[in-house]
Design a protein around this motif. Structure first.
Motif, PDB file in Angstrom:
ATOM      1  N   PHE A 143       0.835  -1.207   0.000  1.00 41.22           N
ATOM      2  CA  PHE A 143       0.000   0.000   0.000  1.00 41.22           C
ATOM      3  C   PHE A 143       0.871   1.260   0.000  1.00 41.22           C
ATOM      4  N   ALA A 144       2.013   1.205   0.685  1.00 44.02           N
ATOM      5  CA  ALA A 144       2.932   2.340   0.662  1.00 44.02           C
ATOM      6  C   ALA A 144       3.443   2.576  -0.756  1.00 44.02           C
ATOM      7  N   ARG A 145       3.693   1.489  -1.493  1.00 44.13           N
ATOM      8  CA  ARG A 145       4.119   1.626  -2.891  1.00 44.13           C
ATOM      9  C   ARG A 145       3.024   2.291  -3.730  1.00 44.13           C
ATOM     10  N   VAL A 146       1.764   1.892  -3.495  1.00 40.20           N
ATOM     11  CA  VAL A 146       0.648   2.512  -4.210  1.00 40.20           C
ATOM     12  C   VAL A 146       0.565   4.005  -3.882  1.00 40.20           C
ATOM     13  N   LEU A 147       0.782   4.348  -2.610  1.00 41.33           N
ATOM     14  CA  LEU A 147       0.770   5.761  -2.212  1.00 41.33           C
ATOM     15  C   LEU A 147       1.746   6.577  -3.050  1.00 41.33           C
ATOM     16  N   LEU A 148       2.947   6.040  -3.255  1.00 46.72           N
ATOM     17  CA  LEU A 148       3.972   6.766  -4.007  1.00 46.72           C
ATOM     18  C   LEU A 148       3.603   6.914  -5.480  1.00 46.72           C
ATOM     19  N   GLN A 149       2.803   5.995  -6.003  1.00 46.73           N
ATOM     20  CA  GLN A 149       2.452   6.059  -7.417  1.00 46.73           C
ATOM     21  C   GLN A 149       1.514   7.217  -7.739  1.00 46.73           C
ATOM     22  N   ASP A 150       0.805   7.709  -6.729  1.00 48.99           N
ATOM     23  CA  ASP A 150      -0.065   8.876  -6.906  1.00 48.99           C
ATOM     24  C   ASP A 150      -0.974   8.699  -8.119  1.00 48.99           C
ATOM     25  N   ALA A 151      -1.671   7.552  -8.173  1.00 52.23           N
ATOM     26  CA  ALA A 151      -2.450   7.179  -9.357  1.00 52.23           C
ATOM     27  C   ALA A 151      -3.869   7.733  -9.302  1.00 52.23           C
ATOM     28  N   ASP A 152      -4.461   7.875 -10.494  1.00 48.40           N
ATOM     29  CA  ASP A 152      -5.868   8.273 -10.602  1.00 48.40           C
ATOM     30  C   ASP A 152      -6.784   7.064 -10.455  1.00 48.40           C
ATOM     31  N   LEU A 153      -6.315   5.909 -10.959  1.00 49.75           N
ATOM     32  CA  LEU A 153      -7.078   4.661 -10.939  1.00 49.75           C
ATOM     33  C   LEU A 153      -6.286   3.637 -10.138  1.00 49.75           C
ATOM     34  N   ILE A 154      -6.887   3.112  -9.079  1.00 48.61           N
ATOM     35  CA  ILE A 154      -6.208   2.170  -8.191  1.00 48.61           C
ATOM     36  C   ILE A 154      -6.953   0.833  -8.228  1.00 48.61           C
ATOM     37  N   LEU A 155      -6.231  -0.228  -8.585  1.00 48.59           N
ATOM     38  CA  LEU A 155      -6.788  -1.573  -8.681  1.00 48.59           C
ATOM     39  C   LEU A 155      -6.138  -2.457  -7.626  1.00 48.59           C
ATOM     40  N   LEU A 156      -6.944  -2.995  -6.722  1.00 48.96           N
ATOM     41  CA  LEU A 156      -6.433  -3.799  -5.613  1.00 48.96           C
ATOM     42  C   LEU A 156      -7.052  -5.191  -5.672  1.00 48.96           C
ATOM     43  N   ASP A 157      -6.216  -6.220  -5.838  1.00 53.66           N
ATOM     44  CA  ASP A 157      -6.710  -7.588  -5.976  1.00 53.66           C
ATOM     45  C   ASP A 157      -6.555  -8.335  -4.655  1.00 53.66           C
ATOM     46  N   GLU A 158      -7.669  -8.511  -3.971  1.00 51.02           N
ATOM     47  CA  GLU A 158      -7.731  -9.229  -2.693  1.00 51.02           C
ATOM     48  C   GLU A 158      -6.714  -8.690  -1.675  1.00 51.02           C
ATOM     49  N   PRO A 159      -6.750  -7.399  -1.383  1.00 54.43           N
ATOM     50  CA  PRO A 159      -5.759  -6.827  -0.458  1.00 54.43           C
ATOM     51  C   PRO A 159      -5.960  -7.213   1.001  1.00 54.43           C
ATOM     52  N   PHE A 160      -7.119  -7.802   1.329  1.00 62.09           N
ATOM     53  CA  PHE A 160      -7.402  -8.118   2.731  1.00 62.09           C
ATOM     54  C   PHE A 160      -7.173  -9.587   3.075  1.00 62.09           C
ATOM     55  N   ASN A 161      -6.693 -10.377   2.116  1.00 63.18           N
ATOM     56  CA  ASN A 161      -6.440 -11.794   2.375  1.00 63.18           C
ATOM     57  C   ASN A 161      -5.190 -11.973   3.236  1.00 63.18           C
ATOM     58  N   ALA A 162      -5.273 -12.884   4.180  1.00 64.30           N
ATOM     59  CA  ALA A 162      -4.123 -13.267   5.014  1.00 64.30           C
ATOM     60  C   ALA A 162      -3.551 -12.105   5.815  1.00 64.30           C
ATOM     61  N   VAL A 163      -4.408 -11.155   6.214  1.00 68.93           N
ATOM     62  CA  VAL A 163      -3.957 -10.070   7.083  1.00 68.93           C
ATOM     63  C   VAL A 163      -4.875  -9.991   8.302  1.00 68.93           C
ATOM     64  N   ASP A 164      -4.353  -9.451   9.389  1.00 72.03           N
ATOM     65  CA  ASP A 164      -5.097  -9.376  10.636  1.00 72.03           C
ATOM     66  C   ASP A 164      -6.154  -8.276  10.581  1.00 72.03           C
ATOM     67  N   ALA A 165      -7.076  -8.330  11.526  1.00 71.29           N
ATOM     68  CA  ALA A 165      -8.208  -7.392  11.538  1.00 71.29           C
ATOM     69  C   ALA A 165      -7.751  -5.940  11.673  1.00 71.29           C
ATOM     70  N   LYS A 166      -6.710  -5.686  12.469  1.00 70.63           N
ATOM     71  CA  LYS A 166      -6.196  -4.328  12.632  1.00 70.63           C
ATOM     72  C   LYS A 166      -5.682  -3.788  11.291  1.00 70.63           C
ATOM     73  N   THR A 167      -4.961  -4.634  10.565  1.00 72.74           N
ATOM     74  CA  THR A 167      -4.448  -4.218   9.256  1.00 72.74           C
ATOM     75  C   THR A 167      -5.592  -3.957   8.282  1.00 72.74           C
ATOM     76  N   VAL A 168      -6.606  -4.828   8.286  1.00 76.04           N
ATOM     77  CA  VAL A 168      -7.768  -4.613   7.411  1.00 76.04           C
ATOM     78  C   VAL A 168      -8.379  -3.246   7.682  1.00 76.04           C
ATOM     79  N   GLY A 169      -8.571  -2.923   8.954  1.00 81.01           N
ATOM     80  CA  GLY A 169      -9.142  -1.627   9.309  1.00 81.01           C
ATOM     81  C   GLY A 169      -8.291  -0.466   8.836  1.00 81.01           C
ATOM     82  N   ASP A 170      -6.976  -0.589   8.989  1.00 80.92           N
ATOM     83  CA  ASP A 170      -6.071   0.484   8.563  1.00 80.92           C
ATOM     84  C   ASP A 170      -6.066   0.635   7.037  1.00 80.92           C
ATOM     85  N   LEU A 171      -6.107  -0.500   6.323  1.00 82.79           N
ATOM     86  CA  LEU A 171      -6.106  -0.437   4.860  1.00 82.79           C
ATOM     87  C   LEU A 171      -7.420   0.125   4.327  1.00 82.79           C
ATOM     88  N   ILE A 172      -8.524  -0.235   4.968  1.00 82.64           N
ATOM     89  CA  ILE A 172      -9.827   0.343   4.595  1.00 82.64           C
ATOM     90  C   ILE A 172      -9.785   1.860   4.767  1.00 82.64           C
TER      91      ILE A 172
END
Length: 274
Positions: A143-172
């Motif tokens: 996600f930090a890499r995506v931040l640096l890309q400063d993109a207009d269109l962001i495509l995320l493929d299953e970003p919440f798989n195999a991560v803890d609930a705290k991380t899911v909340g932060d990524l949301i």
């Protein structure tokens, strides 16, 4: 007039002459936040690869608005974690669109990497080898890499798989921040409750579009049942479906949202949903 970020025109995508997603028509509005849902094998990841250009259409087209900068985060399973790289190396890849592969990184770039890591809760992780990261830490790094890309269109493929609930909340929270900046975001998600709570729009796939529009309407029980039946029907080696044998009723690309009309028509020689 509402600006369009993406347009799908009778899009069919697949592998080795076997279609994985059929006859997708519609538009993705600029600044929208859309969840892409469906069973395993329903075409979700295939659609993401088609949008970013990794996979060429078998028929139809994906049309991106002129000048749209795209960031794509694939599934973690597609990454080689054994590669001898540090967190700073992985995050810095987000600067390639600006610097190029051989571009020299500046002090400003290093500061930007550090700020991006701070934003995802990984301040001070720059020198950590990526093979020592937990699933949640790796996803934060991506996600930090995506931040640096400063993109207009962001495509995320299953970003919440195999991560803890705290991380899911932060990524949301990060995704909602991007949405607030009027970036266009599409996210492949498995957890339907997470979708209901956080995503205004949803595309429900079962190798073909089943419903698309406001999340509450799209995820109605009858649409979920229809998607399951379609998916079960297509499990048995779906043959090629000829374009032009289905109805084109989507005048504005979104008339199919939350539709109730019968989609159990034949796609070429394809199976009929039970």
């Amino acid at each position: 007039m509402t600006q369009t970020s993406l347009t799908f025109r009778d899009l069919t995508l697949g592998y080795n002459s076997h279609p994985a997603i059929h006859h997708l028509d519609g538009t993705i509005r600029k600044g929208s936040l859309t969840a892409v849902v469906g069973a395993n094998g329903s075409g979700k990841s295939t659609l993401m690869k088609g949008i970013v250009g990794v996979l060429k259409p078998m028929a139809g087209a994906v049309i991106r608005a002129p000048g749209v900068r795209t960031a794509y985060l694939p599934q973690q399973s597609e990454l080689d974690r054994s590669f001898p790289a540090r967190v700073v190396d992985l995050v810095s890849l987000g600067l390639w669109p600006k610097r190029g592969m051989l571009g020299r990184y500046t002090g400003e770039d290093r500061d930007a990497v550090s700020q991006a890591l701070m934003a995802v809760g990984l301040g001070g992780f720059e020198k950590r080898p990526i093979d020592t990261l937990s699933g949640g830490q790796l996803q934060r790094t991506l996600f930090a890499r995506v931040l640096l890309q400063d993109a207009d269109l962001i495509l995320l493929d299953e970003p919440f798989n195999a991560v803890d609930a705290k991380t899911v909340g932060d990524l949301i929270a990060l995704i909602k921040c991007w949405h607030g900046e009027e970036r266009t975001i599409m996210v492949v998600v498995h957890d339907l409750e997470l979708v209901r709570q956080n995503f205004p729009e949803t595309l429900l796939l079962a190798r073909q579009p089943v419903a698309w529009g406001e999340t509450r309407e799209t995820l109605k029980p009858e649409n979920l049942l229809r998607a399951r039946r379609f998916h079960e029907a297509w499990e048995e080696n779906a043959p090629w479906c000829e374009p032009g044998e289905h109805a084109h009723d989507h005048a504005d690309g979104h008339d199919h949202h939350g539709h109730d009309h019968d989609h159990d028509h034949h796609h070429g020689a394809g199976p009929r949903a039970a």
